[in-house]
Design an enzyme around this catalytic site. Structure first.
Site, PDB file in Angstrom:
ATOM      1  N   ARG A   1      71.078 -37.895  -7.022  1.00  0.00           N
ATOM      2  CA  ARG A   1      71.580 -36.823  -7.891  1.00  0.00           C
ATOM      3  C   ARG A   1      71.603 -35.466  -7.205  1.00  0.00           C
ATOM      4  O   ARG A   1      71.970 -34.470  -7.819  1.00  0.00           O
ATOM      5  CB  ARG A   1      70.708 -36.744  -9.163  1.00  0.00           C
TER       6      ARG A   1
ATOM      7  N   CYS B   1      65.913 -33.938  -0.685  1.00  0.00           N
ATOM      8  CA  CYS B   1      65.442 -35.233  -1.154  1.00  0.00           C
ATOM      9  C   CYS B   1      66.565 -36.265  -1.062  1.00  0.00           C
ATOM     10  O   CYS B   1      67.738 -35.939  -1.189  1.00  0.00           O
ATOM     11  CB  CYS B   1      64.951 -35.133  -2.599  1.00  0.00           C
TER      12      CYS B   1
ATOM     13  N   ASP C   1      67.247 -38.394  -3.195  1.00  0.00           N
ATOM     14  CA  ASP C   1      67.726 -38.662  -4.561  1.00  0.00           C
ATOM     15  C   ASP C   1      69.262 -38.568  -4.669  1.00  0.00           C
ATOM     16  O   ASP C   1      69.854 -37.583  -4.228  1.00  0.00           O
ATOM     17  CB  ASP C   1      67.067 -37.645  -5.513  1.00  0.00           C
TER      18      ASP C   1
ATOM     19  N   HIS D   1      63.805 -30.645  -5.811  1.00  0.00           N
ATOM     20  CA  HIS D   1      64.471 -30.676  -7.119  1.00  0.00           C
ATOM     21  C   HIS D   1      63.479 -31.036  -8.212  1.00  0.00           C
ATOM     22  O   HIS D   1      62.519 -31.779  -7.970  1.00  0.00           O
ATOM     23  CB  HIS D   1      65.662 -31.647  -7.106  1.00  0.00           C
TER      24      HIS D   1
ATOM     25  N   CYS E   1      61.753 -34.867  -9.637  1.00  0.00           N
ATOM     26  CA  CYS E   1      61.729 -35.675  -8.415  1.00  0.00           C
ATOM     27  C   CYS E   1      60.847 -36.921  -8.616  1.00  0.00           C
ATOM     28  O   CYS E   1      59.648 -36.805  -8.897  1.00  0.00           O
ATOM     29  CB  CYS E   1      61.216 -34.849  -7.246  1.00  0.00           C
TER      30      CYS E   1
HETATM   31 CO    CO Z   1      63.415 -36.345  -5.283  1.00  0.00          CO
END
Ligand code: CO
Length: 200
Positions: free
Chosen positions: A46, A42, A44, A98, A101
């Site tokens: 993080r 992803c 993302d 994750h 998400c």
């Molecule tokens: Co995500």
């Protein structure tokens, strides 16, 4: 501008630190890359691929998009996959989702988020196809938790069904597709045990 300048300062420190431990690191790496792994994760912030699995530059080929999707008509993802499998000959493709998400959450919301809703439609379709099972999760948080896992499994199937992976297996290339999930609450990875590969 101050914050952008900080990035260049950080970069010089990072390069100096690596060069200190191995003076030839960048020179050797500049000649060629031979990663054994392709990470499809992803976007993302993080979920930083290399850091999570402790790999250095040169060790992990990476493709990231919102909600780690492998879509059969996504030329970007397919091109990364094809180059990784055919040219770099990676041994492992890791689809890593994750928990928590934002893409998964947004996909099952009833409100508009913009253009991205068309991308997230793939997840909404997945949700609707599996609604009976997912709604048994108890509450919404638990349902989204399960959908994060189910999405990884779906993308492992999608990656396995690409012409790229099918052709690699047909020529007996050593290649496994894994489905993992990362927990942003404790920094730990979990193997969803859906690995697909040739029996040897
Ligand atoms: Co995500």
């Amino acid at each position: 501008m101050k914050t952008v300048k900080t990035l260049f300062d950080n970069n010089r420190q990072w390069a100096a630190k690596i060069t200190q431990s191995n003076p030839l690191f960048f020179q050797q790496l500049a000649r060629q890359q031979s990663p054994k792994y392709l990470w499809i994760g992803c976007a993302d912030s993080r979920v930083p691929a290399n850091e999570i699995v402790g790999l250095l530059p040169g060790e992990l080929f990476v493709h990231r998009n919102v909600a780690n999707l492998v879509i059969h008509t996504d030329m970007n993802c397919l091109s990364v996959l094809q180059y990784a499998v055919d040219v770099l000959k990676v041994r492992h493709v890791i689809v890593c989702g994750h928990y928590g998400c934002g893409g998964i959450k947004a996909a099952v919301e009833e409100r508009r988020h913009g253009l991205i809703d068309n991308w997230l439609r793939h997840i909404r379709d997945l949700y609707q196809r599996n609604r009976a099972g997912l709604d048994k999760a108890g509450n919404r948080a638990a349902m989204i938790h399960r959908l994060c896992e189910l999405n990884v499994k779906e993308q492992v199937i999608n990656a396995s069904n690409t012409t790229i992976v099918q052709d690699a297996w047909r020529r007996r290339q050593d290649l496994s597709i894994h489905g993992w999930i990362y927990d942003i609450h404790d920094g730990l990875l979990k193997d969803l045990a859906v690995t697909v590969g040739l029996k040897r």
